[in-house]
Design an enzyme around this catalytic site. Structure first.
Site, PDB file in Angstrom:
ATOM      1  N   TYR A  57      -6.400  22.732   7.674  1.00 35.16           N
ATOM      2  CA  TYR A  57      -7.758  22.497   7.197  1.00 35.16           C
ATOM      3  C   TYR A  57      -8.176  23.605   6.233  1.00 35.16           C
ATOM      4  O   TYR A  57      -8.562  24.703   6.635  1.00 35.16           O
ATOM      5  CB  TYR A  57      -8.743  22.440   8.369  1.00 35.16           C
ATOM      6  CG  TYR A  57      -8.433  21.369   9.402  1.00 35.16           C
ATOM      7  CD1 TYR A  57      -7.617  20.290   9.111  1.00 35.16           C
ATOM      8  CD2 TYR A  57      -8.969  21.455  10.691  1.00 35.16           C
ATOM      9  CE1 TYR A  57      -7.337  19.326  10.060  1.00 35.16           C
ATOM     10  CE2 TYR A  57      -8.699  20.481  11.641  1.00 35.16           C
ATOM     11  CZ  TYR A  57      -7.875  19.429  11.330  1.00 35.16           C
ATOM     12  OH  TYR A  57      -7.593  18.465  12.276  1.00 35.16           O
ATOM     13  N   LYS A 231     -25.117   5.924   6.621  1.00 38.32           N
ATOM     14  CA  LYS A 231     -25.751   6.443   5.404  1.00 38.32           C
ATOM     15  C   LYS A 231     -25.018   6.028   4.130  1.00 38.32           C
ATOM     16  O   LYS A 231     -25.602   6.028   3.053  1.00 38.32           O
ATOM     17  CB  LYS A 231     -25.892   7.956   5.464  1.00 38.32           C
ATOM     18  CG  LYS A 231     -24.606   8.747   5.522  1.00 38.32           C
ATOM     19  CD  LYS A 231     -24.913  10.237   5.665  1.00 38.32           C
ATOM     20  CE  LYS A 231     -23.666  11.089   5.718  1.00 38.32           C
ATOM     21  NZ  LYS A 231     -23.974  12.525   5.856  1.00 38.32           N
ATOM     22  N   ARG A 296     -21.181  19.955   8.526  1.00 38.72           N
ATOM     23  CA  ARG A 296     -21.128  20.861   7.389  1.00 38.72           C
ATOM     24  C   ARG A 296     -22.302  21.834   7.367  1.00 38.72           C
ATOM     25  O   ARG A 296     -22.314  22.787   6.602  1.00 38.72           O
ATOM     26  CB  ARG A 296     -21.130  20.063   6.089  1.00 38.72           C
ATOM     27  CG  ARG A 296     -19.867  19.271   5.815  1.00 38.72           C
ATOM     28  CD  ARG A 296     -20.077  18.446   4.564  1.00 38.72           C
ATOM     29  NE  ARG A 296     -18.916  17.689   4.168  1.00 38.72           N
ATOM     30  CZ  ARG A 296     -18.047  18.066   3.217  1.00 38.72           C
ATOM     31  NH1 ARG A 296     -18.215  19.219   2.609  1.00 38.72           N
ATOM     32  NH2 ARG A 296     -17.032  17.313   2.880  1.00 38.72           N
TER      33      ARG A 296
END
Length: 327
Positions: A57, A231, A296
């Protein structure tokens, strides 16, 4: 927050676990490091004690950010989960099983699966340094590696436990047959796999086996990388280098949109978001131990943690299952 014991280990993990894939930035159109650290702090402040990451990552960045975020924190109050087995640096190019090529800064970086004993030892030492800790609570093989015998990988992980560098060891993305083969040498504490309202394939054979054999299931992509938040049906745009532009293509988006609208009243009645409803539903499914949820920023992290406060009745769960059968 609720805490659950992982398989046959002594680990008690937060049911909602912070998933640190996105904060690495790679494949997620970058990240804001300040926001990422604030997201980790907000998770810890709201009962999330478990953080899941991997060297892949952000090519080490995700682990480094977690190490920075935990400075000054009580290490014994946090469980660090990381992985090994996806390699990309020049010293490992050509070794292992080629997985895919990843576009990075205008050029392709070859990614390989490599779970040899030598590589496991190397990666664990690197992870300990990046995480700024002297032990890892759970080490996981990121993906099965056809170039390395499973028993070699299992023996290496068991050795790391004996050395005290890791507390427990697990696998990720293993099939049922691979999990059974691993158990001939060393029984993994868990199998980390993809699972969501839209992807329930593990319920057929993997879940019954893990329940019977006291092996945990760690879920990733419970919100299908944000799709189940709804969303993206409301003019939310993805950046060009966001991998989800392709990822979402596997789903019948019109059916997903209809499904989300059908369950939206349940979320609204509880003053919750669709994302929180999807997370809570996932935690209530048979055999699921913990659920990874990425964030985030602090706002997203708090929302994920608060999903555990949702109380879903048997009738509501039955209704959701009925709507899922229409997909």
């Amino acid at each position: 927050m609720e805490y659950r014991k992982l398989g046959n280990t002594a680990l008690e993990l937060s049911t909602i676990t912070y998933g640190a894939f996105a904060i690495g930035g790679t494949m997620w159109a970058g990240n804001d490091q300040k926001d990422s650290i604030e997201a980790i702090h907000a998770s810890l402040d709201h009962g999330v004690t478990t953080l899941d990451t991997a060297p892949f990552y952000g090519f080490g960045l995700s682990e480094e950010l977690i190490g920075q975020a935990l400075k000054g924190k009580d290490r014994t109050k946090v469980q660090l989960l990381t992985k090994f087995g996806l390699v990309w640096d020049g010293s490992n190019q050509g070794k292992g099983e080629h997985f895919f090529d990843l576009p990075v800064d205008g050029k392709n970086v070859a990614i390989y699966k490599l779970a040899s004993k030598a590589n496991i030892i190397k990666e664990v030492e690197e992870s300990l340094k990046r995480l700024d800790t002297d032990y890892i609570d759970l080490i996981q093989q990121h993906w099965p590696d056809a170039s390395t015998p499973i028993d070699e990988t299992m023996e290496a992980m068991e050795s790391l436990i004996q050395q005290g560098k890791v507390r427990a060891a697990a696998v990720s993305n293993y099939s049922l047959d691979q999990l059974k083969e691993a158990g001939n040498t060393f029984v993994p504490a868990a199998n980390q796999v993809a699972y969501s309202m839209l992807n329930r394939s593990i319920e057929k054979d993997l879940v019954p086996y893990t329940v019977e054999n006291n092996i945990g299931i760690i879920v990733y992509s419970p919100m299908e990388r944000g799709l189940l938040s709804g969303k993206y049906f409301q003019n939310e745009k993805l950046k060009a280098d966001d991998h989800r532009n392709g990822y979402f293509g596997q789903f019948d988006l019109e059916k997903v949109k209809t499904f989300l609208e059908s369950i939206r009243p349940i979320a609204e009645e509880k003053n919750a978001s669709l994302a929180q409803l999807a997370l809570r539903w996932t935690t209530l499914q048979k055999g699921i131990t913990i659920v990874l949820a990425g964030a985030r920023n602090a706002e997203q992290a708090i929302s994920n943690a608060q999903a555990m406060s949702l109380d879903l009745s048997a009738e509501e769960l039955s209704f959701i299952d009925g709507e899922l059968r229409k997909l």
